[in-house]
Every structure is written in C-alpha cells, then in structure tokens.
Design an enzyme around this catalytic site. Structure first.
Site, PDB file in Angstrom:
ATOM      1  N   ASP A   1       0.956  -1.186   0.074  1.00 20.36           N
ATOM      2  CA  ASP A   1      -0.108  -0.007  -0.056  1.00 20.36           C
ATOM      3  C   ASP A   1       0.899   1.084   0.174  1.00 20.36           C
ATOM      4  O   ASP A   1       1.802   1.364   1.028  1.00 20.36           O
ATOM      5  CB  ASP A   1      -0.984   0.050   1.336  1.00 20.36           C
TER       6      ASP A   1
ATOM      7  N   THR B   1      -2.852   5.992  -4.456  1.00 18.28           N
ATOM      8  CA  THR B   1      -1.819   6.477  -4.062  1.00 18.28           C
ATOM      9  C   THR B   1      -0.451   6.146  -4.676  1.00 18.28           C
ATOM     10  O   THR B   1       0.489   7.076  -5.037  1.00 18.28           O
ATOM     11  CB  THR B   1      -1.528   6.218  -2.577  1.00 18.28           C
ATOM     12  N   THR B   2      -0.239   5.019  -4.935  1.00 17.38           N
ATOM     13  CA  THR B   2       0.855   4.679  -5.805  1.00 17.38           C
ATOM     14  C   THR B   2       0.843   5.140  -6.969  1.00 17.38           C
ATOM     15  O   THR B   2       1.775   5.754  -7.596  1.00 17.38           O
ATOM     16  CB  THR B   2       0.981   2.934  -5.870  1.00 17.38           C
TER      17      THR B   2
ATOM     18  N   ASP C   1      -9.346   0.661   1.905  1.00 17.57           N
ATOM     19  CA  ASP C   1      -9.565   1.047   0.379  1.00 17.57           C
ATOM     20  C   ASP C   1     -10.883   0.668  -0.147  1.00 17.57           C
ATOM     21  O   ASP C   1     -11.272   1.524  -0.795  1.00 17.57           O
ATOM     22  CB  ASP C   1      -8.263   0.205  -0.324  1.00 17.57           C
TER      23      ASP C   1
HETATM   24  P1  ADP Z   1      -2.724   2.537  -6.196  1.00 10.58           P
HETATM   25  O1  ADP Z   1      -2.186   2.733  -4.889  1.00 10.58           O
HETATM   26  O2  ADP Z   1      -2.469   3.400  -7.004  1.00 10.58           O
HETATM   27  O3  ADP Z   1      -4.208   2.212  -6.041  1.00 10.58           O
HETATM   28  P2  ADP Z   1      -2.560  -0.437  -6.780  1.00 10.58           P
HETATM   29  O4  ADP Z   1      -1.487  -1.211  -6.409  1.00 10.58           O
HETATM   30  O5  ADP Z   1      -3.862  -0.523  -5.808  1.00 10.58           O
HETATM   31  O6  ADP Z   1      -2.249   1.175  -6.463  1.00 10.58           O
HETATM   32  O7  ADP Z   1      -2.877  -0.668  -8.217  1.00 10.58           O
HETATM   33  C1  ADP Z   1      -3.791   0.267  -8.804  1.00 10.58           C
HETATM   34  C2  ADP Z   1      -3.696  -0.130 -10.348  1.00 10.58           C
HETATM   35  O8  ADP Z   1      -3.868  -1.494 -10.611  1.00 10.58           O
HETATM   36  C3  ADP Z   1      -4.711   0.468 -11.133  1.00 10.58           C
HETATM   37  O9  ADP Z   1      -4.212   1.151 -12.255  1.00 10.58           O
HETATM   38  C4  ADP Z   1      -5.672  -0.661 -11.313  1.00 10.58           C
HETATM   39  O10 ADP Z   1      -6.386  -0.250 -12.737  1.00 10.58           O
HETATM   40  C5  ADP Z   1      -4.630  -1.920 -11.490  1.00 10.58           C
HETATM   41  N1  ADP Z   1      -5.632  -3.111 -11.621  1.00 10.58           N
HETATM   42  C6  ADP Z   1      -6.389  -3.474 -10.446  1.00 10.58           C
HETATM   43  N2  ADP Z   1      -6.767  -4.623 -10.623  1.00 10.58           N
HETATM   44  C7  ADP Z   1      -6.467  -5.168 -11.933  1.00 10.58           C
HETATM   45  C8  ADP Z   1      -6.493  -6.172 -12.957  1.00 10.58           C
HETATM   46  N3  ADP Z   1      -7.274  -7.110 -12.305  1.00 10.58           N
HETATM   47  N4  ADP Z   1      -5.955  -6.202 -14.027  1.00 10.58           N
HETATM   48  C9  ADP Z   1      -5.159  -5.299 -14.386  1.00 10.58           C
HETATM   49  N5  ADP Z   1      -5.104  -4.076 -13.507  1.00 10.58           N
HETATM   50  C10 ADP Z   1      -5.594  -3.947 -12.549  1.00 10.58           C
HETATM   51 MG    MG Z   2      -5.228   0.660  -4.871  1.00  7.40          MG
END
Ligand code: ADP
Ligand code: MG
Length: 550
Positions: free
Chosen positions: A68, A101-102, A397
């Site tokens: 996270d 956030t990432t 989240d």
């Molecule tokens: P953040 O802190 O930015 O929310 P995450 O590690 O939660 O970072 O990753 C979010 C990213 O992962 C987004 O761009 C989302 O569209 C992508 N994502 C989530 N689930 C999937 C999936 N099943 N396939 C492809 N991309 C995904």
């Molecule tokens: Mg996320």
C-alpha cells in the site's frame, strides 16, 4: 558560509545567516528531481495486483509487510524536502479519495523524469509547467469523456469497484467477503444531503482482533468498545440501555504531597476508612440518580465504586479510549461529562442493546441499535496480527472506493485503459497547441503511459509489446476501455471484465501528480538554514563556522 554582498560604498551586508547553505539553478533542480524520483522508483514495483510487497522495519523492530503506497511512505523516514513533497502527494490522495496513492506518486515521478529530458534540451521550466497544466486539464476531460455512470443501487458494479481496489492486497480468498461488508457498511452510513449523497467513512469504526480467519470479519450495527465490564457482579447485557459517558476518574484522588496521618485509636482508623468509603458510595449514588444503566469511564474506576455499582445492577467500563468516547457520544446521543455533579438524565445516551461478548480470548463491549444508525463498526479478524493489519488496509481501500462511487457515481476502466486513452488524446491535442508547449504536453502523454507499462512489468510481461497492443486497441472504434489483464497478458475491455475504478481516484491522481511535479520544477533555489545546536528546543545558537550542514 554566510552570504555577503557589498553596498556601493563597499560596506559588507550580511544577507543570510551564518551557516546557511544555498543551492541554485540547474543544480538545485536536478537534486530535487532526483530525490523525488527515488520515491517513485521505490513504489513502482508495488503497483497493481501483481505488484510486490515491501517489508518495513521501524526503529523499534516492528515489521510491516504491505504494498500500500500510503502505508509504505508513512513508515519510511524521508529527509529530502523534494522527496517529502512526494510523500505529501500520497497523503493528499489518501485523504481525498482513499485510493490511487501509488499511481499518483509513480506518475509524478515519471512527469519529473520526462521534464528532466526537456530541461536538457534547454526548455524553460515555466514552459514545462504551463504545458503540464494544460495537459492535466485535458486528461481530466478525457477521463470524463469515457466515464461510465453507475446506478448506486447496482451492487454488482460496486462489488467490482471494491474488488479492483483490493486486488493487490494479500487477503486472497476473503476479498469478496471483505468487499461485501464494505458495501453494506458504506450504504448504511450514506445519507442524502440536498441533492447529493454523502458517505463519510469516518463514521465506520474499524476494530481489529487477532484470531479466527478473515472470513470471520463482520459488520456490527453500532460501536465496539475494546473493554470489558469491570466487575463480575455486574450484568453483562442490557436492552434499551441508558448510557453515561464520564471523562474523569471514579476514584479518590491521591494527594500530590506525601501526607502523614497519625491514628492512635482503632475507632479513628475505622472512621477514616468509613469516610473514604462513603465518598466512593456518593459517586455510585450520583450515577444511579442520573438513571444510567451503564457508565463508560475514560479514567479509572475504584474497586469500591465497582462494588457499589454492581450492587445497583449498573454496568461500568473503565479506561475507554477518548476516540471511542467520542464515537459513543455521536452514536448514542450522550454528552461526555467531566464533573459527576453535572451528570443529569438529559446527558444520557440510548442504545437498543449493550452486551459484553467474548471475541477470541478477549471480551469486548458491543453497543448496538443506537439512536443514530449512521454509525457502524467492522470487526476485522485474521489469524496473524500482520494479516489483520493488511486486512484493515484492504478494508479502508474498499470502503473509500465504494464511498467515492456513492458520492460521485462515475467509473472508468482500469488496467491502464484510462491512461492509454489519455495519452492518445494528449498527443492529438499537443499538435494543436504547437510550439514548445507541445513538447511538454507530449512528455505528459508519455508519462501517463508509465501506469500500464509498470502494470505489465510487475506482471512479468514485456512492457513494450503491451504498450503497442494497448495503443492499437485504442485506435479502433469503441476501444477506449481496452486495458491490460495482468494475469493473462492479454488486452481486453476493462469495464466488461470488471476492472473498474472511481473517476475521482483517477482525477485526483492526475491533479496531485501534475501539481507536485510543477511545484518541484518551479524551484530554482534551495536555501537551507543551519539547525540550531542541541536540536529543537535546545539552547541553540551554534558557534560560527560550526559543522553539521551538508
Ligand atoms: P494504487 O495505490 O495506485 O491504488 P494499486 O497497487 O492498488 O495502486 O494498483 C492500482 C492499479 O492496478 C490501477 O491502475 C488498476 O487499474 C490496476 N488493476 C487493479 N486490478 C487489476 C486487474 N485485475 N488487472 C489489471 N490491472 C488491475
Ligand atoms: Mg489501489
């Protein structure tokens, strides 16, 4: 060194204090960009469902394992001011929308990387800043162009949004269960205000308890207080309970001075003890007089008071956290009283049910069926403490994205779909703007593609191939939602396959990344004052020429 200049007559003028360091122009800019980019690089490998985790060990040796973004940056100690600004982005993103956030940090870092290349070609930072501003506006237009409106009663879609947000968290088989609870909780606290829906997730209390499994996580219609009833003789359960909240002790305060009392006669001894007992009895009587069935005390409760209360059939809990006292006040309508003499019937709150229940090894108090149904609690269970922590982050989240969609009912396709569409629109737009700003807008377009690129890299896929596939899919009619399935490496419609995110998360990520990258680019002078010796609060005022600055 102090900075000196001279007046016309050659008189030296001291401008900056002794010991101040200064770093200007290109050098300052490059330093800042580098420091900020390091933060982006750290987070990059955690992005998406196939991102890796970080193990963080704090100064006390406590371990956190997470991917996270906000949690990682909260734990690591960042020194450099520009790097600190990146940490700020993740905080802002977290506070505003609770997810992405990432994404925001990785994007800001990439914007700076692209800016650096343009700075090398002698493009002035102000051009970059104005180009980035235009690009960010355009990107938000694109997001809204492809946004899909959701009916907030469409539970299936809410579930997909919640599941997308927790897909990277280590909660495996329990994701659906957690997502369902998140939806129930947010729906419960959501309220219509004017023509808007408001879902303030601060009204959802998260209580963690190690033991059992993630699937045992449950929604409670009320508040959980992690305390037990103080005395075995008190009732453990009460329906339609009247609740008193007290933030002072139910004890006789010990004097600060050491006093000596000489007792010569056993009857004096008895009188002395009786006196103390009767003072404690008075306390219990005052509570009884108010009509309370249970008292939550923020401080201690004397054994004798416990005894008297038990005799009256009144329940008590002691050393209740201040934050819990506030939640109880809000949920039950009770007023927190400091002076027992002030406790009146009108200060009492109401709950349909107060009960002590055994959860794992511990007992906890459940205050349910409250006056204000807009407060709920989620009891998070998992076998290991670290799992409970990760489940809490996942739950936060999920709650955030569900409340985002309930407040603003628009979603976009994830898996890089929205970013590729933004890049496509920006490249078209850039040629219309022309001039040097065109270069900045194109740099922005390249930068947003870092999201699908990183998702691919983290999934062990060939990022170049994936980008080519995604771009060509977006050139086709109706291809605006084409995104990457990180598990198969194939490009497919993200909305159809249920990888969806709230529009506000994407908008905020673009805004905060562009703003902070611009802020860092605009800095051309870093002036650092020397820290006073002896640290903050110390006598300060080091000797001239002292050491310590870089
Ligand atoms: P953040 O802190 O930015 O929310 P995450 O590690 O939660 O970072 O990753 C979010 C990213 O992962 C987004 O761009 C989302 O569209 C992508 N994502 C989530 N689930 C999937 C999936 N099943 N396939 C492809 N991309 C995904
Ligand atoms: Mg996320």
């Amino acid at each position: 060194m102090a900075y000196l200049t001279t007046t016309g007559s050659g008189q030296p003028v001291l401008i900056l204090k002794e010991g101040t360091t200064r770093n200007r122009g290109k050098e300052a800019q490059r330093n800042n960009i580098m420091a900020a980019r390091v933060i982006g690089e750290v987070l990059k490998t955690t992005l998406g469902p196939r991102g890796m985790d970080k193990m963080l060990i704090d100064s006390l040796g406590d371990i956190t394992i997470t991917n996270d973004g906000a949690a990682i940056l909260k734990e690591i100690d960042v020194e450099h001011p520009a790097a600190k600004m990146m940490v700020e982005i993740s905080k802002t993103q977290d506070d505003m929308v609770g997810d992405g956030t990432t994404t925001a940090v990785v994007l800001a870092s990439e914007l700076l990387k692209k800016a650096e290349e343009l700075l090398d070609q002698n493009i002035h930072p102000t051009i970059l800043v104005s180009g980035y501003r235009k690009a960010a506006q355009k990107a938000i237009e694109t997001i809204n162009k492809i946004a899909v409106t959701v009916n907030i009663d469409d539970r299936k879609t809410l579930l997909k949004v919640a599941l997308t947000s927790i897909s990277g968290k280590a909660v495996g088989g329990a994701s659906e269960h957690l997502a369902e609870i998140a939806i129930d909780a947010v729906k419960q606290i959501a309220e219509q205000r004017g023509d808007k829906m408001i879902a303030d997730i601060d009204n959802i209390q998260l209580v963690k308890k190690t033991g059992k499994s993630l699937l045992e996580t449950q929604l409670i219609q009320g508040i959980i207080v992690d305390k037990e009833i103080v005395h075995p003789g008190m009732p453990k359960k009460k329906e339609n309970a009247k609740i008193a909240l007290l933030d002072s002790a139910l004890e006789i305060e010990k004097t600060e001075m050491s006093a000596e009392i000489r007792i010569r006669d056993p009857s004096q001894m008895k009188a002395f003890l009786d006196q103390e007992t009767s003072m404690l009895k008075v306390m219990s009587d005052k509570i009884k007089k108010s009509g309370a069935d249970i008292v939550f005390c923020q401080k201690g409760v004397d054994d004798m008071v416990q005894h008297f209360l038990a005799k009256e059939g009144i329940m008590a809990a002691r050393r209740v956290k201040e934050s819990d006292m506030e939640k109880l006040a809000r949920a039950t309508g009770a007023r927190i009283v400091s002076d027992l003499d002030d406790l009146k019937a009108k200060d009492l709150g109401l709950a349909g049910m107060v009960e002590e229940r055994k959860i794992g090894e511990d007992k906890m108090l459940f205050v349910e069926k409250c006056k204000d149904p807009h407060s709920v609690a989620i009891l998070i269970r998992a076998g290991l403490e670290r799992m409970v922590d990760e489940a809490e982050r996942a739950m936060t989240d999920a709650l955030s994205v569900v409340s985002d969609v309930i407040e603003n009912n628009k979603i976009v396709g994830g898996g890089g779909a929205v970013e590729i569409e933004i890049a496509k629109d920006l490249r078209n737009y850039a040629t219309k703007v022309g001039g040097r700003e065109q270069l900045a807008i194109e740099a922005f377009a390249d930068a947003v593609e870092v999201i699908p690129k990183t998702l691919a890299e983290n999934g062990g896929l060939d990022a170049i191939d994936v980008l080519v596939d995604l771009r060509s899919a977006h050139e086709k009619k109706g291809g605006e939602n084409m995104g990457l399935n990180v598990f198969t490496g194939k490009v497919r419609d993200s909305i159809e396959s249920g990888v969806v995110e709230p529009v506000v998360v994407k908008e905020q990520a673009i805004k905060s990344a562009a703003e902070s990258a611009s802020m860092i680019l605009r800095i051309d002078d870093v002036i650092t004052s020397k820290a006073p010796k002896g640290g903050p609060g110390g006598p300060g005022g080091g000797m001239p020429g002292g050491e310590g600055e870089e």
